[in-house]
Design a protein around this motif. Structure first.
Motif: not given
Ligand code: AGP
Length: 598
Positions: A248, A391, A586
């Protein structure tokens, strides 16, 4: 929040350009998407959900040179195709980011003039209003001048007109860039949407109309006089969107924190404390500091308050921007207003900045995004070097903001002679060694075990005193944002005044213990919840011998820097919990990266 992209040029691959742009804007948060393109007529394709859904509906063999695209984060009306953008009314098709505040009143007026509405959005009303003026004036620029006079609220617009092959754009309180390359011109909410294609970029000013043909960009002021454009080349190195092998972006960004710390502080410390004093403004002229921000940036302000008050002995007032902008602020010419914002575009923080400027108060912005509105409008800019943060839940920008506030505290404390030579040596040594200590703290493997023990719970508490309370608030927000677990942060001594009634067998409580003179007090508070059945975790820089369930030991550094280590376990516990709960880490539901509406 909503994302806009548009292209007008010689490249017939417009549909691919639009989809690539929308994908690059996904990080902002959205719930539906759409495009409009023109060949003989204007065609609109929309879809609810991810961009892939929209992509599946598009025939990329279709050649077209002009189009606009949009990702929508619902404000007025639920998530469905009708409410998604682009909206078309009569001759006009638009995409919009922002909120039209007087849309109800305008809707009534236009309904009485025969307009019908298919959606519940403010955007369709804005579109109808432009169409109405266009039918009246037969000139799109004149119509936009009238539109800007009439509208209350915020907007960034991409506008196409049935009768022309030109895109128009205007904006107020919502960001919009214009970009170009040899073969065409672009509009977008953020440079990243077009950086794959475009070479140079400019930020559209408010009250300026951009007229974008396939080979020319012309800007006009409200009197329709031409104004100059100011393009700069795009720094492609800052637009890297590769996950670099991490699952991520959030995890990648957590791992970038050692570098971000180094990049943010080292320009100020090339020659030790002397360059820190040289390179920062003179804070000694202020006898009060107001720090204003939203969300995590607000939490960095609470850390900053703690440090500035303790080391520089200057009172600091930290306020949420959405409150500050509307209240009585008793500031004067000895007050410095500091706004903190990763994006530099958050609507409430920007409004607070403008309010202070309007009242002739000195303003300073701690911002990550180069060229953002706050970066351009504040009297003083201290830019953090977090690089692009994708993110939605901030990690590296949070720590870079904390690092900058620590530098401000250090600058002011040292200018006031509050730090002696020996202490300064310790601080400078700790600064040098901090990146490695951050790295080692990231690599601790206990976070997964703690996550395993707590991820099924519905309520999780974070407690701490002093600066540890400020960090608890960020830990709690991080967990809520990405794992959707209800979580509360409490000043450790406050729990027993009511909230302790919620503690039962198995309730996780995470205690933060780095405030040296308060550690024993907080330990007692953790014992209180333990004896009522709580699963207890402590994050501490001291040796604690109590029998708590989990004990994360982090390195002890000077208090000016300690938060930059304490935050790491909080970020990673949240990350691991969200992963176990299979959350969209995210892009958490309902959240937007850049909150450009009130
Ligand atoms: C943090 O993880 C958030 N997503 C959010 O609270 C954020 O910090 C806030 O919206 C402020 O954004 P800014 O820093 O861009 O102004």
């Amino acid at each position: 929040m909503c994302g806009i992209v548009g292209y007008n040029g010689k490249d017939k691959n417009t549909l691919r350009i639009l989809i690539d742009g929308l994908k690059a804007l996904e990080y902002r948060g959205y719930d539906s998407a759409g495009i409009a393109y023109k060949n003989d007529e204007i065609n609109i394709i929309k879809s609810v959900g991810k961009i892939n859904e929209l992509e599946n509906k598009i025939d990329f063999n279709l050649n077209t040179n002009i189009g606009i695209g949009h990702t929508r984060w619902a404000t007025h009306g639920s998530v469905n195709e009708n409410n998604s953008h682009p909206h078309n009314v009569g001759d006009i098709t638009i995409v919009h980011n922002g909120i039209i505040e007087n849309f109800n009143e305008i809707k009534k007026e236009l309904t009485s003039k025969g307009y019908h509405f298919n959606s519940t959005t403010d955007t369709e009303v804005a579109c109808a209003l432009i169409d109405y003026y266009y039918k009246e004036n037969k000139d799109i620029k004149t119509s936009l001048v009238k539109f800007m006079k009439k509208i209350k609220g915020s907007y960034a617009l991409g506008i196409m007109c049935k009768d022309s092959d030109t895109i128009y754009s205007v904006r107020k309180d919502s960001p919009l860039i214009i970009a170009k390359n040899e073969s065409g011109n672009f509009i977008a909410s953020d440079t990243i949407a077009v950086s794959k294609y475009a070479d140079s970029v400019m930020y559209l000013d408010e009250n300026v109309i951009a007229e974008i043909t396939n080979d020319k960009i012309t800007l006009f002021d409200k009197d329709l006089k031409e104004v100059e454009s100011n393009f700069k080349s795009i720094d492609k190195s800052t637009n890297n969107t590769d996950k670099c092998g991490y699952d991520h972006y959030m995890l990648k960004e957590i791992h970038e924190q050692p570098k971000v710390f180094r990049d943010t502080v080292s320009p100020y410390l090339e020659n030790g404390i002397d360059s820190l004093i040289d390179k920062m403004p003179d804070f000694t002229k202020y006898n009060r500091i107001d720090i204003v921000a939203c969300g995590s940036a607000y939490h960095t302000g609470l850390v900053g308050k703690n440090l500035i008050e303790e080391f520089a002995q200057v009172p600091v007032n930290v306020e949420v921007a959405s409150e500050y902008r509307y209240k009585n602020n008793f500031y004067d010419d000895k007050t410095l207003v500091i706004v903190v914002s990763q994006s530099g575009e958050t609507a409430d923080t920007l409004a607070a900045l403008r309010k202070a400027k309007n009242d002739n108060i000195d303003t300073l912005a701690i911002v990550n995004v180069e060229g953002s509105t706050m970066a351009r409008e504040a009297d003083i800019l201290l830019k953090i070097k977090a690089g692009r943060e994708i993110a939605v839940a901030t990690t590296k920008a949070y720590s870079a903001q904390v690092a900058m506030l620590s530098l401000i505290a250090l600058n002011l404390a040292s200018a006031k002679g509050n730090i002696d030579k020996e202490e300064m040596k310790v601080i400078l040594k700790d600064i040098k060694e901090l990146p490695v200590k951050i790295e080692n703290t990231i690599l601790n493997s206990d976070y997964k075990n703690i996550a395993e023990a707590i991820y099924k719970n519905d309520n999780i508490f974070f407690i701490g005193r002093g600066i540890d309370y400020a960090l608890s608030m960020e830990g709690s927000l991080k967990l809520k944002e990405i794992s959707y677990i209800n979580s509360q942060a409490y000043a450790a001594g406050e729990l027993k005044h009511g909230t302790i009634s919620l503690i039962e067998e198995g309730t996780p409580v995470i205690g933060i213990l780095t405030e040296e003179n308060l550690i024993l007090k907080t330990i007692s508070n953790i014992e209180e919840v333990k004896s009522r059945g709580a699963i207890t975790t402590v994050i501490t820089n001291s040796d604690i011998n109590n029998n708590f369930d989990y004990n994360i030991k982090i390195p002890k550094v000077h208090k000016l820097l300690q938060s930059l280590l304490t935050i790491i376990p909080l970020q990673l516990i949240s990350y691991e919990v969200a992963k176990l709960r299979n959350c969209n880490i995210d892009q958490p539901k309902n959240l937007a990266k850049s909150v450009t509406v009130e």
